[in-house]
Structures are given as C-alpha cells and as structure tokens.
Design an enzyme around this catalytic site. Structure first.
Site, PDB file in Angstrom:
ATOM      1  N   ASP A  16       0.829  -1.209   0.000  1.00 42.76           N
ATOM      2  CA  ASP A  16       0.000   0.000   0.000  1.00 42.76           C
ATOM      3  C   ASP A  16       0.865   1.262   0.000  1.00 42.76           C
ATOM      4  O   ASP A  16       2.004   1.243   0.464  1.00 42.76           O
ATOM      5  CB  ASP A  16      -0.923  -0.031   1.238  1.00 42.76           C
ATOM      6  N   GLY A  53       0.287   5.619  -4.336  1.00 40.06           N
ATOM      7  CA  GLY A  53      -0.257   6.916  -4.730  1.00 40.06           C
ATOM      8  C   GLY A  53       0.261   8.033  -3.837  1.00 40.06           C
ATOM      9  O   GLY A  53       0.738   9.068  -4.327  1.00 40.06           O
ATOM     10  N   HIS A  79       2.869   3.694  -8.845  1.00 41.60           N
ATOM     11  CA  HIS A  79       2.654   2.274  -9.164  1.00 41.60           C
ATOM     12  C   HIS A  79       3.855   1.711  -9.920  1.00 41.60           C
ATOM     13  O   HIS A  79       4.272   0.583  -9.682  1.00 41.60           O
ATOM     14  CB  HIS A  79       1.384   2.096 -10.004  1.00 41.60           C
ATOM     15  N   THR A 115     -10.737  -6.545  -5.257  1.00 41.35           N
ATOM     16  CA  THR A 115     -12.054  -6.444  -5.891  1.00 41.35           C
ATOM     17  C   THR A 115     -12.532  -4.990  -5.853  1.00 41.35           C
ATOM     18  O   THR A 115     -13.065  -4.467  -6.831  1.00 41.35           O
ATOM     19  CB  THR A 115     -13.059  -7.341  -5.118  1.00 41.35           C
ATOM     20  N   LEU A 167      11.042 -20.334  -4.791  1.00 38.40           N
ATOM     21  CA  LEU A 167       9.968 -19.518  -4.219  1.00 38.40           C
ATOM     22  C   LEU A 167       8.687 -19.597  -5.053  1.00 38.40           C
ATOM     23  O   LEU A 167       8.742 -19.559  -6.275  1.00 38.40           O
ATOM     24  CB  LEU A 167      10.450 -18.056  -4.181  1.00 38.40           C
ATOM     25  N   GLU A 179       1.092 -13.583  12.264  1.00 41.30           N
ATOM     26  CA  GLU A 179       1.667 -12.418  12.945  1.00 41.30           C
ATOM     27  C   GLU A 179       1.523 -11.199  12.029  1.00 41.30           C
ATOM     28  O   GLU A 179       1.810 -11.279  10.834  1.00 41.30           O
ATOM     29  CB  GLU A 179       3.156 -12.659  13.250  1.00 41.30           C
TER      30      GLU A 179
HETATM   31  C1  IPE Z   1      -5.413  -2.660  -0.352  1.00 38.02           C
HETATM   32  O1  IPE Z   1      -5.053  -1.348  -0.516  1.00 38.02           O
HETATM   33  C2  IPE Z   1      -5.408  -3.376  -1.667  1.00 38.02           C
HETATM   34  C3  IPE Z   1      -4.095  -3.578  -2.271  1.00 38.02           C
HETATM   35  C4  IPE Z   1      -2.943  -3.265  -1.723  1.00 38.02           C
HETATM   36  C5  IPE Z   1      -4.096  -4.175  -3.586  1.00 38.02           C
HETATM   37  P1  IPE Z   1      -6.162  -0.206  -0.725  1.00 38.02           P
HETATM   38  O2  IPE Z   1      -5.429   1.091  -0.831  1.00 38.02           O
HETATM   39  O3  IPE Z   1      -7.041  -0.560  -1.850  1.00 38.02           O
HETATM   40  O4  IPE Z   1      -6.993  -0.313   0.634  1.00 38.02           O
HETATM   41  P2  IPE Z   1      -7.745   0.806   1.470  1.00 38.02           P
HETATM   42  O5  IPE Z   1      -8.725   1.488   0.544  1.00 38.02           O
HETATM   43  O6  IPE Z   1      -6.725   1.747   1.996  1.00 38.02           O
HETATM   44  O7  IPE Z   1      -8.410   0.043   2.578  1.00 38.02           O
HETATM   45  C1  IPE Z   2      -1.283   0.327  -3.499  1.00 38.04           C
HETATM   46  O1  IPE Z   2      -1.133   1.708  -3.510  1.00 38.04           O
HETATM   47  C2  IPE Z   2      -1.504  -0.254  -4.877  1.00 38.04           C
HETATM   48  C3  IPE Z   2      -2.890  -0.674  -5.145  1.00 38.04           C
HETATM   49  C4  IPE Z   2      -3.849  -0.730  -4.274  1.00 38.04           C
HETATM   50  C5  IPE Z   2      -3.213  -1.064  -6.522  1.00 38.04           C
HETATM   51  P1  IPE Z   2      -2.383   2.681  -3.542  1.00 38.04           P
HETATM   52  O2  IPE Z   2      -2.782   2.908  -4.946  1.00 38.04           O
HETATM   53  O3  IPE Z   2      -3.467   2.177  -2.660  1.00 38.04           O
HETATM   54  O4  IPE Z   2      -1.767   4.016  -2.947  1.00 38.04           O
HETATM   55  P2  IPE Z   2      -2.363   4.902  -1.775  1.00 38.04           P
HETATM   56  O5  IPE Z   2      -2.687   3.982  -0.657  1.00 38.04           O
HETATM   57  O6  IPE Z   2      -3.567   5.572  -2.331  1.00 38.04           O
HETATM   58  O7  IPE Z   2      -1.275   5.848  -1.421  1.00 38.04           O
HETATM   59 MG    MG Z   3      -3.981   2.393  -0.733  1.00 34.14          MG
END
Ligand code: IPE
Ligand code: IPE
Ligand code: MG
Length: 248
Positions: free
Chosen positions: A29, A32, A46, A75, A140, A216
């Site tokens: 995560d 962005g 990304h 999803t 792996l 964990e």
């Molecule tokens: C979780 O991240 C999904 C992935 C890392 C693919 P999101 O950014 O979509 O989750 P929320 O919206 O913060 O819960």
């Molecule tokens: C994780 O980064 C990648 C995906 C969920 C596809 P995000 O796109 O959720 O980036 P943030 O969390 O908005 O910073």
């Molecule tokens: Mg995110």
C-alpha cells in the site's frame, strides 16, 4: 561487502536462517501517496512499486522463503477511476511479460489467486502464459492476488460447498475447517506466518481473512515504493522475536 554498510551489520545478518517464515503475505500500500508527496502522478508511484516487487521477490528468495503472496489488486480497486484501473492493468501486463524470464532464471513459480475472469483478456493471456512457463520451478512460489477479496473468496467457497451438499457429495456434518480450506483459492498454500502492510494503515482491507487466523501482523509507515530489501529483512527479524502461542 554485499550486505554490509561500512562494517555495520544489517537486518539480513541478524535473521536466523533456520527458522524463517514459510509464507509471507504483503498488502502493498501507499504507491499513490508516495508519488503525490514527491509531486508526481499516482501512476508513477505504481511504476516505482514494481521495482519494490522485484526487490522483495529477490529478497524473499535469498533467505529461502517458500511462499510470498502480494496483494496487487483488490475487488474494490475496480471502483477506482477508469484511467487508474487501465494504467494498473497495463502495468500488470508489461511487468508479467518482462519479468517472466528472470522468474525462470531464479527458479520462481508464479501463481495467482482472485477472480481472474474479471481481468482484461490480454492480462489473462499473459498471466496464463507466465503461470505455465514457471509452473515447474521449485524455488519460491510468488502468488499474486489479483481482483482478489476475501469475501469474494469465502462466498464462492460457500456456494461450492452448498452445491456439493445438494448433490450428496458429503453431508452438512462433514463440513469442517479442512473442507472449508480446500474450497479457498489458497488450497495448496499454507497459511501466512507473517502479514506485512506498508504505508501506515492499520487494516486488512479484505485480504486473506480466513487464512490469517494465527498470522503475525506487521505494520510499517514506509510506503510500498520505498519498501526495499532492508525493510523486508527488518520485518522478518521482528517476526523472529515473537512468541506464537496459537491459543495454547
Ligand atoms: C489494499 O489497498 C489493496 C491492495 C494493496 C491491492 P487499498 O489502498 O485498496 O486499501 P484501502 O482502501 O486503503 O483500505
Ligand atoms: C497500493 O497503492 C496499490 C494498489 C492498491 C493497486 P495505492 O494505490 O493504494 O496508494 P495509496 O494507498 O492511495 O497511497
Ligand atoms: Mg492504498
């Protein structure tokens, strides 16, 4: 000198290689936010996140992790702006194509979980090709969670179990933990020992809800594009300091 910084020991040196986790799952995560903080578009985040995927796959193989599951697209992520969804799908296609030779070179078997029927045709094709090409590798196992959510997975499992009961394959009283497990997309994969979430959010976001019963949890504020080998080794080291009791 590969893992030494001016004579300082690194987390990799501190890891006990005789008891590394068998399965590590990661909620990647923060792509962005990482890009925005640097004045760039989310898509750039990304793209940089793919570099982390490569690094962490390598890092996991180096310490003999058997299974690494990466939450790449949920999803719920289908509900993001179409331009971002398109860019992510394109990145997925390009990455699978460009990385397959090095997966083979490093004896990595690619696997995928999720509602793959929702992916664009081109992505499914490239993915299937890479799954086939790497299926005999014995190092792996790299599992990509794509168009995945745990509620989707559990709902599907329920439907299939109900079908089996209605056709008399087994009775309701025969439904147990093991049978449910066999109906999940992760049926051939042991439960994660360690779940890492980057970027500071303290939530699971619909990931592997059944499978993480005794996993964990490790949360770090580091955004995914900045999460590289040393951060990964730090998480493994942290895991090794814990005592797992399983309620006993
Ligand atoms: C979780 O991240 C999904 C992935 C890392 C693919 P999101 O950014 O979509 O989750 P929320 O919206 O913060 O819960
Ligand atoms: C994780 O980064 C990648 C995906 C969920 C596809 P995000 O796109 O959720 O980036 P943030 O969390 O908005 O910073
Ligand atoms: Mg995110």
């Amino acid at each position: 000198m590969k893992n030494k910084v001016q004579g300082m020991s690194t987390y990799k040196d501190k890891i006990d290689l005789t008891r590394v986790p068998t399965h590590i799952a990661i909620i990647m995560d923060g792509n962005g936010r990482w890009a925005k903080e640097r004045g760039f578009d989310r898509i750039w985040g990304h793209q940089q996140g793919v570099v982390s995927v490569r690094e962490i796959t390598e890092a996991a193989a180096e310490i003999n992790i058997k299974y690494l599951t990466l939450y790449a697209f949920s999803t719920e992520n289908w509900e993001r702006p179409q331009s971002e969804v398109d860019a992510l799908m394109e990145l997925l296609i390009d990455t699978i194509e460009s990385e397959t030779p090095s997966l083979n070179k490093n004896n990595v078997r690619l696997m995928a979980i999720g509602d793959l029927s929702r992916l664009p045709k081109k992505a499914t094709e490239k993915l299937q090709h890479s799954l086939d090409q790497t299926s005999k590798n014995s190092g792996l196992s790299l599992i990509l969670a794509l168009s995945y959510s745990s509620r989707w997975e559990i709902t599907n499992a329920l439907k299939n179990i109900c079908k089996d009961v209605s056709t008399g394959k087994y009775g309701i009283d025969e439904i147990n933990d093991e049978l449910v497990r066999e109906h999940l997309t992760t049926k051939s994969i042991p439960d994660p020992d360690l779940l890492i979430r980057t970027s500071g959010e303290l939530r699971i976001s619909n990931f592997l809800l059944w499978q993480i019963a005794y996993t964990e949890l490790y949360f770090t504020s580091t955004h995914w594009p900045a999460f590289r080998k040393e951060s990964f080794y730090e998480a493994v080291y942290d895991f090794q300091q814990r005592e797992r009791r399983y309620g006993k």
